[in-house]
Design a protein around this motif. Structure first.
Motif, PDB file in Angstrom:
ATOM      1  N   GLN A  96       0.852  -1.195   0.000  1.00  0.00           N
ATOM      2  CA  GLN A  96       0.000   0.000   0.000  1.00  0.00           C
ATOM      3  C   GLN A  96       0.882   1.238   0.000  1.00  0.00           C
ATOM      4  OE1 GLN A  96      -2.885  -0.137   3.171  1.00  0.00           O
ATOM      5  NE2 GLN A  96      -3.800  -2.020   2.441  1.00  0.00           N
ATOM      6  N   GLY A  97       0.328   2.352  -0.474  1.00  0.00           N
ATOM      7  CA  GLY A  97       1.085   3.601  -0.528  1.00  0.00           C
ATOM      8  C   GLY A  97       0.764   4.351  -1.795  1.00  0.00           C
ATOM      9  N   LYS A  98       1.482   5.463  -2.010  1.00  0.00           N
ATOM     10  CA  LYS A  98       1.130   6.327  -3.141  1.00  0.00           C
ATOM     11  C   LYS A  98       1.311   5.637  -4.487  1.00  0.00           C
ATOM     12  CE  LYS A  98       5.454   8.940  -3.466  1.00  0.00           C
ATOM     13  NZ  LYS A  98       5.910   8.562  -4.780  1.00  0.00           N
ATOM     14  N   ASP A  99       2.265   4.755  -4.607  1.00  0.00           N
ATOM     15  CA  ASP A  99       2.417   3.956  -5.825  1.00  0.00           C
ATOM     16  C   ASP A  99       1.968   2.536  -5.525  1.00  0.00           C
ATOM     17  OD1 ASP A  99       3.423   5.935  -7.530  1.00  0.00           O
ATOM     18  OD2 ASP A  99       5.409   5.729  -6.638  1.00  0.00           O
ATOM     19  N   GLY A 100       0.849   2.436  -4.836  1.00  0.00           N
ATOM     20  CA  GLY A 100       0.381   1.151  -4.337  1.00  0.00           C
ATOM     21  C   GLY A 100      -0.022   0.171  -5.420  1.00  0.00           C
ATOM     22  N   LEU A 101      -0.246  -1.012  -4.943  1.00  0.00           N
ATOM     23  CA  LEU A 101      -0.531  -2.145  -5.816  1.00  0.00           C
ATOM     24  C   LEU A 101      -1.889  -2.045  -6.504  1.00  0.00           C
ATOM     25  CD1 LEU A 101       0.693  -4.851  -6.684  1.00  0.00           C
ATOM     26  CD2 LEU A 101      -0.372  -5.882  -4.694  1.00  0.00           C
ATOM     27  N   CYS A 102      -2.860  -1.375  -5.877  1.00  0.00           N
ATOM     28  CA  CYS A 102      -4.215  -1.336  -6.469  1.00  0.00           C
ATOM     29  C   CYS A 102      -4.221  -0.756  -7.882  1.00  0.00           C
ATOM     30  CB  CYS A 102      -5.173  -0.550  -5.573  1.00  0.00           C
ATOM     31  SG  CYS A 102      -5.679  -1.462  -4.110  1.00  0.00           S
ATOM     32  N   ARG A 103      -3.598   0.404  -8.046  1.00  0.00           N
ATOM     33  CA  ARG A 103      -3.606   1.060  -9.367  1.00  0.00           C
ATOM     34  C   ARG A 103      -2.919   0.186 -10.417  1.00  0.00           C
ATOM     35  NH1 ARG A 103      -0.083   5.007 -11.816  1.00  0.00           N
ATOM     36  NH2 ARG A 103       1.103   5.131  -9.894  1.00  0.00           N
ATOM     37  N   TYR A 104      -1.777  -0.386 -10.045  1.00  0.00           N
ATOM     38  CA  TYR A 104      -1.052  -1.230 -10.990  1.00  0.00           C
ATOM     39  C   TYR A 104      -1.802  -2.526 -11.285  1.00  0.00           C
ATOM     40  CZ  TYR A 104       2.919   1.903 -10.964  1.00  0.00           C
ATOM     41  OH  TYR A 104       3.724   3.003 -11.143  1.00  0.00           O
ATOM     42  N   THR A 105      -2.495  -3.058 -10.273  1.00  0.00           N
ATOM     43  CA  THR A 105      -3.282  -4.275 -10.482  1.00  0.00           C
ATOM     44  C   THR A 105      -4.392  -4.008 -11.492  1.00  0.00           C
ATOM     45  OG1 THR A 105      -2.793  -5.069  -8.260  1.00  0.00           O
ATOM     46  CG2 THR A 105      -4.729  -6.015  -9.350  1.00  0.00           C
ATOM     47  N   GLU A 106      -5.057  -2.865 -11.340  1.00  0.00           N
ATOM     48  CA  GLU A 106      -6.122  -2.495 -12.271  1.00  0.00           C
ATOM     49  C   GLU A 106      -5.571  -2.362 -13.697  1.00  0.00           C
ATOM     50  OE1 GLU A 106      -9.447   1.022 -12.607  1.00  0.00           O
ATOM     51  OE2 GLU A 106      -8.694   0.536 -10.600  1.00  0.00           O
ATOM     52  N   GLU A 107      -4.416  -1.709 -13.842  1.00  0.00           N
ATOM     53  CA  GLU A 107      -3.801  -1.553 -15.166  1.00  0.00           C
ATOM     54  C   GLU A 107      -3.426  -2.907 -15.769  1.00  0.00           C
ATOM     55  OE1 GLU A 107      -0.437   1.095 -14.942  1.00  0.00           O
ATOM     56  OE2 GLU A 107      -1.673   2.764 -14.235  1.00  0.00           O
ATOM     57  N   GLU A 108      -2.816  -3.772 -14.973  1.00  0.00           N
ATOM     58  CA  GLU A 108      -2.389  -5.085 -15.473  1.00  0.00           C
ATOM     59  C   GLU A 108      -3.596  -5.927 -15.871  1.00  0.00           C
ATOM     60  OE1 GLU A 108       0.444  -7.946 -16.649  1.00  0.00           O
ATOM     61  OE2 GLU A 108       0.629  -5.809 -16.198  1.00  0.00           O
ATOM     62  N   ALA A 109      -4.649  -5.885 -15.060  1.00  0.00           N
ATOM     63  CA  ALA A 109      -5.863  -6.647 -15.366  1.00  0.00           C
ATOM     64  C   ALA A 109      -6.452  -6.204 -16.699  1.00  0.00           C
ATOM     65  CB  ALA A 109      -6.886  -6.471 -14.248  1.00  0.00           C
ATOM     66  N   VAL A 143     -10.150  -4.962  -6.902  1.00  0.00           N
ATOM     67  CA  VAL A 143      -9.009  -4.923  -5.990  1.00  0.00           C
ATOM     68  C   VAL A 143      -9.285  -3.865  -4.938  1.00  0.00           C
ATOM     69  CG1 VAL A 143      -7.746  -3.252  -7.436  1.00  0.00           C
ATOM     70  CG2 VAL A 143      -6.479  -4.719  -5.856  1.00  0.00           C
ATOM     71  N   LYS A 144      -8.798  -4.076  -3.705  1.00  0.00           N
ATOM     72  CA  LYS A 144      -8.896  -3.028  -2.693  1.00  0.00           C
ATOM     73  C   LYS A 144      -7.848  -3.220  -1.613  1.00  0.00           C
ATOM     74  CE  LYS A 144     -12.228  -4.775   0.666  1.00  0.00           C
ATOM     75  NZ  LYS A 144     -13.432  -4.451   1.414  1.00  0.00           N
ATOM     76  N   ASN A 145      -7.485  -2.096  -0.966  1.00  0.00           N
ATOM     77  CA  ASN A 145      -6.614  -2.125   0.203  1.00  0.00           C
ATOM     78  C   ASN A 145      -7.433  -2.577   1.401  1.00  0.00           C
ATOM     79  OD1 ASN A 145      -4.218  -1.085  -0.998  1.00  0.00           O
ATOM     80  ND2 ASN A 145      -5.068   0.974  -0.906  1.00  0.00           N
ATOM     81  N   THR A 146      -6.811  -3.322   2.302  1.00  0.00           N
ATOM     82  CA  THR A 146      -7.492  -3.720   3.534  1.00  0.00           C
ATOM     83  C   THR A 146      -6.913  -2.934   4.715  1.00  0.00           C
ATOM     84  OG1 THR A 146      -5.943  -5.452   4.206  1.00  0.00           O
ATOM     85  CG2 THR A 146      -7.680  -6.086   2.633  1.00  0.00           C
ATOM     86  N   SER A 147      -7.635  -2.934   5.817  1.00  0.00           N
ATOM     87  CA  SER A 147      -7.156  -2.246   7.020  1.00  0.00           C
ATOM     88  C   SER A 147      -5.979  -2.988   7.661  1.00  0.00           C
ATOM     89  CB  SER A 147      -8.296  -2.071   8.019  1.00  0.00           C
ATOM     90  OG  SER A 147      -8.855  -3.323   8.345  1.00  0.00           O
ATOM     91  N   GLN A 148      -5.724  -4.230   7.227  1.00  0.00           N
ATOM     92  CA  GLN A 148      -4.588  -5.000   7.740  1.00  0.00           C
ATOM     93  C   GLN A 148      -3.296  -4.744   6.955  1.00  0.00           C
ATOM     94  OE1 GLN A 148      -7.615  -6.757   6.877  1.00  0.00           O
ATOM     95  NE2 GLN A 148      -8.332  -6.352   8.954  1.00  0.00           N
ATOM     96  N   GLY A 149      -3.355  -3.851   5.966  1.00  0.00           N
ATOM     97  CA  GLY A 149      -2.168  -3.531   5.188  1.00  0.00           C
ATOM     98  C   GLY A 149      -1.924  -4.449   4.005  1.00  0.00           C
ATOM     99  N   THR A 150      -2.907  -5.276   3.670  1.00  0.00           N
ATOM    100  CA  THR A 150      -2.793  -6.155   2.506  1.00  0.00           C
ATOM    101  C   THR A 150      -3.643  -5.601   1.376  1.00  0.00           C
ATOM    102  OG1 THR A 150      -4.644  -7.577   3.166  1.00  0.00           O
ATOM    103  CG2 THR A 150      -2.453  -8.172   3.995  1.00  0.00           C
ATOM    104  N   VAL A 151      -3.542  -6.244   0.235  1.00  0.00           N
ATOM    105  CA  VAL A 151      -4.394  -5.932  -0.917  1.00  0.00           C
ATOM    106  C   VAL A 151      -5.164  -7.200  -1.240  1.00  0.00           C
ATOM    107  CG1 VAL A 151      -4.375  -5.387  -3.387  1.00  0.00           C
ATOM    108  CG2 VAL A 151      -2.930  -4.094  -1.812  1.00  0.00           C
ATOM    109  N   THR A 152      -6.477  -7.070  -1.408  1.00  0.00           N
ATOM    110  CA  THR A 152      -7.317  -8.228  -1.667  1.00  0.00           C
ATOM    111  C   THR A 152      -8.189  -7.966  -2.886  1.00  0.00           C
ATOM    112  OG1 THR A 152      -8.843  -9.795  -0.629  1.00  0.00           O
ATOM    113  CG2 THR A 152      -9.198  -7.485  -0.141  1.00  0.00           C
TER     114      THR A 152
END
Length: 104
Positions: free
Chosen positions: A23-36, A45-54
């Protein structure tokens, strides 16, 4: 069923959770959406409160497998993937989503 779906084999659905520094400003969510979108799979895709991406990914089996590999080994340029858990992998008769989105 379209010719593309037939040629690519069965449709698959899989849930995922990515652990590490994801997670963070260059987080995985945006890149996951682009790759998909590049691969032509659907889901979310979404960030979780536990610091993971699900999320969940659906599409032809070969494309879902390519996305699983990307989620396990590549990620965003600034992420560090420690591990990725996949669950509920199954064959599906049709896609539940029309695109790939980030949920909040």
């Amino acid at each position: 069923m379209s010719a593309v779906t037939k040629a690519s084999g069965a449709l698959k659905s899989v849930d995922y959770e990515v652990f590490g520094r994801v997670q963070g400003k260059d987080g995985l969510c945006r890149y996951t959406e682009e790759e998909a979108r590049k691969l032509g799979v659907v889901g979310w895709v979404k960030n979780t409160s536990q610091g993971t991406v699900t999320g969940q990914v659906q599409g032809p089996e070969d494309k879902v497998n390519a996305m699983k590999s990307w989620l396990s080994n590549v990620g965003s340029p600034s992420s560090r993937i420690d591990r990725t858990n996949f669950s509920n992998e199954k064959e599906i008769p049709k896609l539940d989503f029309t695109g790939f989105s980030t949920r909040y």
